[in-house]
Design a protein around this motif. Structure first.
Motif, mmCIF file in Angstrom:
data_model
loop_
_atom_site.group_PDB
_atom_site.id
_atom_site.type_symbol
_atom_site.label_atom_id
_atom_site.label_comp_id
_atom_site.label_asym_id
_atom_site.label_seq_id
_atom_site.Cartn_x
_atom_site.Cartn_y
_atom_site.Cartn_z
ATOM 1 N N UNK A 87 19.591 26.946 -18.962
ATOM 2 C CA UNK A 87 19.617 25.482 -18.914
ATOM 3 C C UNK A 87 19.866 25.009 -17.484
ATOM 4 N N UNK A 88 20.826 25.644 -16.815
ATOM 5 C CA UNK A 88 21.120 25.269 -15.435
ATOM 6 C C UNK A 88 19.915 25.517 -14.533
ATOM 7 N N UNK A 89 19.184 26.597 -14.788
ATOM 8 C CA UNK A 89 17.982 26.877 -14.007
ATOM 9 C C UNK A 89 16.918 25.812 -14.229
ATOM 10 N N UNK A 90 16.767 25.378 -15.490
ATOM 11 C CA UNK A 90 15.798 24.314 -15.782
ATOM 12 C C UNK A 90 16.145 23.035 -15.022
ATOM 13 N N UNK A 91 17.422 22.686 -15.033
ATOM 14 C CA UNK A 91 17.857 21.483 -14.322
ATOM 15 C C UNK A 91 17.589 21.622 -12.830
ATOM 16 N N UNK A 92 17.865 22.811 -12.291
ATOM 17 C CA UNK A 92 17.649 23.039 -10.860
ATOM 18 C C UNK A 92 16.176 22.937 -10.494
ATOM 19 N N UNK A 93 15.320 23.522 -11.321
ATOM 20 C CA UNK A 93 13.878 23.482 -11.056
ATOM 21 C C UNK A 93 13.363 22.045 -11.118
ATOM 22 N N UNK A 94 13.825 21.301 -12.119
ATOM 23 C CA UNK A 94 13.322 19.939 -12.313
ATOM 24 C C UNK A 94 13.874 18.944 -11.299
ATOM 25 N N UNK A 95 15.053 19.232 -10.746
ATOM 26 C CA UNK A 95 15.645 18.310 -9.769
ATOM 27 C C UNK A 95 15.449 18.784 -8.331
ATOM 28 N N UNK A 96 15.213 20.077 -8.156
ATOM 29 C CA UNK A 96 15.068 20.626 -6.820
ATOM 30 C C UNK A 96 16.378 20.853 -6.095
ATOM 31 N N UNK A 97 17.499 20.724 -6.810
ATOM 32 C CA UNK A 97 18.806 20.883 -6.178
ATOM 33 C C UNK A 97 19.657 21.921 -6.915
ATOM 34 N N UNK A 98 20.820 22.227 -6.365
ATOM 35 C CA UNK A 98 21.736 23.184 -6.988
ATOM 36 C C UNK A 98 22.427 22.546 -8.196
ATOM 37 N N UNK A 99 22.805 23.404 -9.141
ATOM 38 C CA UNK A 99 23.485 22.938 -10.348
ATOM 39 C C UNK A 99 24.808 23.687 -10.471
ATOM 40 N N UNK A 100 25.875 22.950 -10.757
ATOM 41 C CA UNK A 100 27.224 23.523 -10.762
ATOM 42 C C UNK A 100 27.898 23.242 -12.106
ATOM 43 N N UNK A 101 28.479 24.298 -12.684
ATOM 44 C CA UNK A 101 29.285 24.160 -13.897
ATOM 45 C C UNK A 101 30.748 24.308 -13.502
#
Length: 262
Positions: A87-101
């Protein structure tokens, strides 16, 4: 071994952080206000068991590889990578930025997992980094959903520590109320001078706040206007993330749940 000795031993482990991974014996004793003799004895015990080693060149103590084994055990049991990483990878791909939990642990924010963007310039933080909950979007959205008594305790401690980020308790409480109503928050230059993030809270099945999911990047690129454009992407996946944590117990120390505060 008495509980007091165990507490001292654990406090020694807590001094090792990404910002300061190596310590001299006297530095630890001075930091914790524990006698050199006790610190030396505990360090030697940790060293014998593989939890700490003494660097032969610097003569300073560092965490041992035993913690990698323990970390892998926790990761395997929780299956966090299998469950939340896609899920975090999908968000990163779609936004072009890093994702942090980020999760709340012992009334602090703890970066548990980071999926980095493919940009050469990216969000530059590390898993395991801790910080007070009154700094940064990823932390403030957690603080905003804590009980009033816990908020007061954390904020008051910040003022006692003379945290430069705290100017007015009234203004911070107003910000936290704004976050609760808005459901998300954006900050730039708080956690890191050149970093910005937009964050939304993550809840457990009983609607107690567990942590946050953030999209982060360098502030020159990730402006508030740009952040608001990626908010729908986060919201598209947030229900799936909440659903994961309705099935998997995450063992962060959420002390506020143990104090009968609702």
């Amino acid at each position: 071994m008495s509980s007091k000795t165990v507490s001292k031993a654990l406090s020694i482990l807590d001094v090792f952080t990404p910002d300061r991974p190596a310590w001299g014996l006297r530095d630890i004793a001075r930091e914790l206000e524990i006698s050199h003799t006790i610190v030396h004895r505990l360090l030697k015990t940790f060293e014998e068991e593989g939890y700490i080693f003494q660097n032969p060149e610097t003569h300073k103590y560092e965490l041992g590889i035993k913690f990698i084994q323990l970390s892998n055990t926790v990761e395997e049991r929780l299956r966090i990578s299998d469950l939340i990483n896609p899920i975090m990878k999908n968000i990163s791909v779609e936004t072009g930025e890093s994702v942090v939990f980020t999760v709340i642990d012992n009334e602090e924010g703890l970066f548990v997992k980071i999926v980095e963007s493919e940009h050469q310039v990216r969000f530059a933080e590390s898993v395991g980094k801790r910080g007070p909950l009154y700094i940064g979007a990823s932390h403030k959205v957690i603080l905003a959903h804590l009980p009033d008594e816990v908020q007061d305790k954390i904020i008051n401690q910040g003022f006692l520590d003379h945290a430069p980020q705290l100017v007015s308790k009234k203004s911070l409480l107003e910000t936290l109320e704004f976050i609760r109503q808005q459901g998300w928050f954006y900050t730039a230059g708080e956690t890191l001078n050149d970093a910005a993030a937009i964050s939304v809270p993550v809840f457990d099945p009983k609607k107690n706040v567990l942590g946050s999911i953030s999209v982060a990047g360098p502030s020159y690129r990730f402006t508030k206007e740009q952040a608001e454009k990626v908010l729908p992407v986060i919201n598209k996946y947030i229900d799936k993330i909440d659903d994961i944590f309705s099935k998997v117990f995450f063992p962060s120390r959420r002390d506020y749940l143990l104090k009968n505060i609702t």
